[in-house]
Design a protein around this motif. Sequence first.
Motif, PDB file in Angstrom:
ATOM      1  N   VAL A   7       7.058   9.233  -1.766  1.00 54.34           N
ATOM      2  CA  VAL A   7       6.010   8.233  -1.559  1.00 54.34           C
ATOM      3  C   VAL A   7       6.629   6.856  -1.313  1.00 54.34           C
ATOM      4  CG1 VAL A   7       4.114   6.982  -2.674  1.00 54.34           C
ATOM      5  CG2 VAL A   7       4.244   9.472  -2.845  1.00 54.34           C
ATOM      6  N   GLY A   8       7.617   6.489  -2.144  1.00 53.10           N
ATOM      7  CA  GLY A   8       8.265   5.183  -1.992  1.00 53.10           C
ATOM      8  C   GLY A   8       8.996   5.047  -0.667  1.00 53.10           C
ATOM      9  N   LEU A   9       9.745   6.089  -0.276  1.00 53.08           N
ATOM     10  CA  LEU A   9      10.477   6.046   0.984  1.00 53.08           C
ATOM     11  C   LEU A   9       9.533   5.871   2.168  1.00 53.08           C
ATOM     12  CD1 LEU A   9      13.114   8.910   0.480  1.00 53.08           C
ATOM     13  CD2 LEU A   9      13.582   6.468   0.606  1.00 53.08           C
ATOM     14  N   ALA A  10       8.472   6.677   2.208  1.00 58.07           N
ATOM     15  CA  ALA A  10       7.540   6.627   3.342  1.00 58.07           C
ATOM     16  C   ALA A  10       6.816   5.290   3.413  1.00 58.07           C
ATOM     17  CB  ALA A  10       6.536   7.773   3.236  1.00 58.07           C
ATOM     18  N   ALA A  11       6.372   4.773   2.266  1.00 55.75           N
ATOM     19  CA  ALA A  11       5.628   3.506   2.257  1.00 55.75           C
ATOM     20  C   ALA A  11       6.522   2.343   2.689  1.00 55.75           C
ATOM     21  CB  ALA A  11       5.060   3.255   0.867  1.00 55.75           C
ATOM     22  N   ILE A  12       7.763   2.313   2.209  1.00 58.31           N
ATOM     23  CA  ILE A  12       8.679   1.234   2.601  1.00 58.31           C
ATOM     24  C   ILE A  12       8.964   1.296   4.097  1.00 58.31           C
ATOM     25  CG2 ILE A  12      11.046   0.387   2.373  1.00 58.31           C
ATOM     26  CD1 ILE A  12      10.942   1.092  -0.568  1.00 58.31           C
ATOM     27  N   LEU A  13       9.175   2.504   4.630  1.00 56.36           N
ATOM     28  CA  LEU A  13       9.434   2.655   6.058  1.00 56.36           C
ATOM     29  C   LEU A  13       8.247   2.162   6.887  1.00 56.36           C
ATOM     30  CD1 LEU A  13      11.108   3.631   8.419  1.00 56.36           C
ATOM     31  CD2 LEU A  13      10.267   5.951   8.017  1.00 56.36           C
ATOM     32  N   LEU A  14       7.028   2.543   6.511  1.00 59.85           N
ATOM     33  CA  LEU A  14       5.840   2.088   7.242  1.00 59.85           C
ATOM     34  C   LEU A  14       5.690   0.576   7.169  1.00 59.85           C
ATOM     35  CD1 LEU A  14       3.173   4.789   6.241  1.00 59.85           C
ATOM     36  CD2 LEU A  14       4.233   4.453   8.484  1.00 59.85           C
ATOM     37  N   SER A  15       5.964   0.006   6.006  1.00 63.00           N
ATOM     38  CA  SER A  15       5.819  -1.453   5.865  1.00 63.00           C
ATOM     39  C   SER A  15       6.843  -2.197   6.714  1.00 63.00           C
ATOM     40  CB  SER A  15       5.964  -1.853   4.395  1.00 63.00           C
ATOM     41  OG  SER A  15       7.287  -1.693   3.943  1.00 63.00           O
ATOM     42  N   MET A  16       8.056  -1.639   6.843  1.00 62.05           N
ATOM     43  CA  MET A  16       9.074  -2.286   7.670  1.00 62.05           C
ATOM     44  C   MET A  16       8.718  -2.198   9.149  1.00 62.05           C
ATOM     45  SD  MET A  16      12.455  -1.029   5.576  1.00 62.05           S
ATOM     46  CE  MET A  16      13.686  -1.956   6.454  1.00 62.05           C
ATOM     47  N   LEU A  17       8.086  -1.096   9.549  1.00 61.14           N
ATOM     48  CA  LEU A  17       7.629  -0.970  10.933  1.00 61.14           C
ATOM     49  C   LEU A  17       6.507  -1.951  11.249  1.00 61.14           C
ATOM     50  CD1 LEU A  17       7.636   2.933  11.284  1.00 61.14           C
ATOM     51  CD2 LEU A  17       9.155   1.334  12.463  1.00 61.14           C
ATOM     52  N   SER A  18       5.680  -2.257  10.248  1.00 67.29           N
ATOM     53  CA  SER A  18       4.543  -3.171  10.478  1.00 67.29           C
ATOM     54  C   SER A  18       4.938  -4.638  10.342  1.00 67.29           C
ATOM     55  CB  SER A  18       3.424  -2.858   9.481  1.00 67.29           C
ATOM     56  OG  SER A  18       3.802  -3.205   8.155  1.00 67.29           O
ATOM     57  N   ALA A  19       6.103  -4.917   9.767  1.00 68.72           N
ATOM     58  CA  ALA A  19       6.500  -6.307   9.487  1.00 68.72           C
ATOM     59  C   ALA A  19       6.509  -7.199  10.724  1.00 68.72           C
ATOM     60  CB  ALA A  19       7.865  -6.325   8.796  1.00 68.72           C
ATOM     61  N   PRO A  20       7.088  -6.766  11.864  1.00 70.80           N
ATOM     62  CA  PRO A  20       7.082  -7.655  13.040  1.00 70.80           C
ATOM     63  C   PRO A  20       5.683  -8.047  13.489  1.00 70.80           C
ATOM     64  CG  PRO A  20       8.660  -5.868  13.340  1.00 70.80           C
ATOM     65  CD  PRO A  20       7.860  -5.539  12.117  1.00 70.80           C
ATOM     66  N   PHE A  21       4.726  -7.127  13.388  1.00 72.62           N
ATOM     67  CA  PHE A  21       3.359  -7.429  13.829  1.00 72.62           C
ATOM     68  C   PHE A  21       2.688  -8.412  12.872  1.00 72.62           C
ATOM     69  CE2 PHE A  21       4.483  -3.131  15.211  1.00 72.62           C
ATOM     70  CZ  PHE A  21       4.304  -3.247  16.584  1.00 72.62           C
ATOM     71  N   LEU A  22       2.915  -8.244  11.572  1.00 74.29           N
ATOM     72  CA  LEU A  22       2.329  -9.164  10.599  1.00 74.29           C
ATOM     73  C   LEU A  22       2.866 -10.582  10.784  1.00 74.29           C
ATOM     74  CD1 LEU A  22       2.243  -7.151   7.237  1.00 74.29           C
ATOM     75  CD2 LEU A  22       0.298  -8.060   8.499  1.00 74.29           C
ATOM     76  N   ILE A  23       4.189 -10.704  10.928  1.00 73.44           N
ATOM     77  CA  ILE A  23       4.789 -12.029  11.073  1.00 73.44           C
ATOM     78  C   ILE A  23       4.366 -12.666  12.392  1.00 73.44           C
ATOM     79  CG2 ILE A  23       6.979 -13.263  11.284  1.00 73.44           C
ATOM     80  CD1 ILE A  23       8.186 -11.256   9.343  1.00 73.44           C
ATOM     81  N   GLN A  24       4.278 -11.849  13.436  1.00 73.38           N
ATOM     82  CA  GLN A  24       3.907 -12.376  14.747  1.00 73.38           C
ATOM     83  C   GLN A  24       2.493 -12.959  14.747  1.00 73.38           C
ATOM     84  OE1 GLN A  24       4.246  -9.487  17.879  1.00 73.38           O
ATOM     85  NE2 GLN A  24       3.482 -10.857  19.462  1.00 73.38           N
ATOM     86  N   HIS A  25       1.584 -12.330  14.010  1.00 73.92           N
ATOM     87  CA  HIS A  25       0.188 -12.776  14.018  1.00 73.92           C
ATOM     88  C   HIS A  25      -0.189 -13.586  12.776  1.00 73.92           C
ATOM     89  CE1 HIS A  25       0.110  -9.271  16.813  1.00 73.92           C
ATOM     90  NE2 HIS A  25      -0.693 -10.069  17.488  1.00 73.92           N
ATOM     91  N   SER A  26       0.802 -13.998  12.006  1.00 75.87           N
ATOM     92  CA  SER A  26       0.497 -14.718  10.769  1.00 75.87           C
ATOM     93  C   SER A  26      -0.191 -16.052  11.046  1.00 75.87           C
ATOM     94  CB  SER A  26       1.786 -14.937   9.958  1.00 75.87           C
ATOM     95  OG  SER A  26       2.732 -15.676  10.713  1.00 75.87           O
ATOM     96  N   ASP A  27       0.249 -16.773  12.076  1.00 80.03           N
ATOM     97  CA  ASP A  27      -0.365 -18.069  12.389  1.00 80.03           C
ATOM     98  C   ASP A  27      -1.843 -17.909  12.715  1.00 80.03           C
ATOM     99  OD1 ASP A  27       1.768 -19.696  11.912  1.00 80.03           O
ATOM    100  OD2 ASP A  27       2.474 -19.733  13.976  1.00 80.03           O
TER     101      ASP A  27
END
Length: 656
Positions: free
Chosen positions: A358-378
Amino acid sequence: MPHHALEVVLLLLAAAVAVVTLCRQAQLPAMLGYLVVGIAIGPHALGLIASSAEASELAEYGVVFLMFTLGLEFSLPKLMAMRTVVFGLGSAQVIGTLVLVLGGAMLAGLPWQAGVALGGALAMSSTAIVSKLLAERMEVNAPHGQHAIGILLFQDLAVVPLLIIIPALGRAGGDPWEVLGWAVLKIALTLVILLYFGPRLLRPLFHLVAKGRSTELFVLNVLLVTLGIAYATAQAGLSLALGAFLAGMLIAETEYRHQVEEDIRPFRDLLLGLFFITVGMRLSLPAVWQQLGAVLLVFLFLTVGKTATIALMTRVFGRSPGTAVRTGMALAQGGEFGFVLLALAAGSGLLPAAAEQVGLAAILLSMLSAPFLIQHSDALVRRFIASDWMLQAMRLTQLAAKTMATSDHVILCGYGRSGQALARLLQKEDINIYALDLDPERVKEAAVAGENVSFGDATRREVLMSAGLARARALIVTYDDTGSALKILSVVRKERPDLPVIVRTWDDSDIERLRTAGADEVVAEIMEGSLMLASHAMMLLGVPLSRVLRHIRGAREERYSLFKGFFRGATDESLDEQAQPRLHSLQLDASARAVGCSVGEVGLAELGVLLKTLRRGGARIDEPENGETLQAGDVLVLLGAPELLARAERRLLRGE
């Protein structure tokens, strides 16, 4: 080495080469590719590698070199300069996240020891991803960027005690506090011995090796010191990774730090890549599917819950709502050290297999989503936090008020060493400048000294307009960042297509790209440095100055066709310079006589003037054909002597 082990290593190396190539082309972090390849070739998917204790053992040294690099980057002065953020906000984030995860794990039926391990892993964020994205967006020096970097620094430090606590909890057959006490005593004794005797031994050793002037010997010595100290801590009942961190700290105090970091990087990157592949091999897709609900729940905690937690703590430390939410969104993912801690917890028998998956999969998904979150944070912050709009509007109003009375000035994007040197030269010639910079400390000190500089992101249209873009005489990008320069050029060409723009770059690889985007001049540092070196050498060798200048001019023309001239300034007064060809921008309005005529019909060539570039909207035509028809709004970049340029302008505008 057994043939099977060699086959495993070869397969992992082949996968690493393939994935790094693909990730470079897709502009993705290689780490994510390593994880995906590990999942694909591992025992739970294609099964190309059924099980590999050899690969896992080899990849463990990747963590050793990662921790060694972390020790090299450890800077006590930097930590003290950011102590409020690092030790205040950073510790609050790690402890707060760990406590939340510990409570959730105990509610889910896990023992508290497993909750501590899982909480420590989920408290980490990805230093590699966050620092890269913040740098690309030029937000490292922004308030939320500084807070994110400060928290990441404390997370890196927090890994060290977690590397001690997690194995100790896993070995706790009796009283866990007694085991932890012994672990703390061991680390304290090890630290005293290493920190006392280490500098006294390492500095003379590195001096002795450096005298040999052998790169091979130097690298061998670095490997010996790193692995030797790691072995010593392992023999003391601690981890290899902890010893590597201490080795890095000790070497960081010597003058060989930067050379060591450069030499060790190939070993670190290779072995770390193998580590992330083996982490991916541990991930079982069938097990993840069975636990999909728990995976999504942990993923939501990392992306939403972690954002809210960090934002709340940042607000408690007195920061604005916009800064708080941006900081939270920047760190809303798991990190590479999370994988390290999960692997350590699972190997110590502390974490059940299902919880690890569970931890491995969740961390991997969150790292894949990180660029999109940071890009649209503003966009998200401005939509949901009204006060952020007001704060941004207030800053822009203050900037506009400072430049309201300024016209015919030069906008400097970036006020570092190059920008400040350029500003001094321009001001000596009574040319007004206004600078924009994203380093708040630099802006504060320069403003107190009376310099015309403000905090602002020059890639944003509203900031440039507030800096007087409509009234500016020229714009210069003084820092080397092609991505940022392209954004600035896009804004300038929409708002001021006639404005001369000069861009700085490192080498000639991006010159055409920048020129196509609208840069009038591109200064390549490597080429200009080489030309200056050659000019000094020729003059010392007795070559006449006129020939030296001719060689330099010829070299520039071969590399940059647009460098064949310059834009005239108010201070070009010498007779020699008056005779030199220069560039001149001219925009045709609807009443210009040349509108509707072809380039050949206006007869610029017979005047001795060359039409270098024609800009029409967002398009650029270099050296247009004679049959090209001129239109209202076109911007013509002309090359010629001043008197000829004046005649050409009269012909184009009035038909003379």
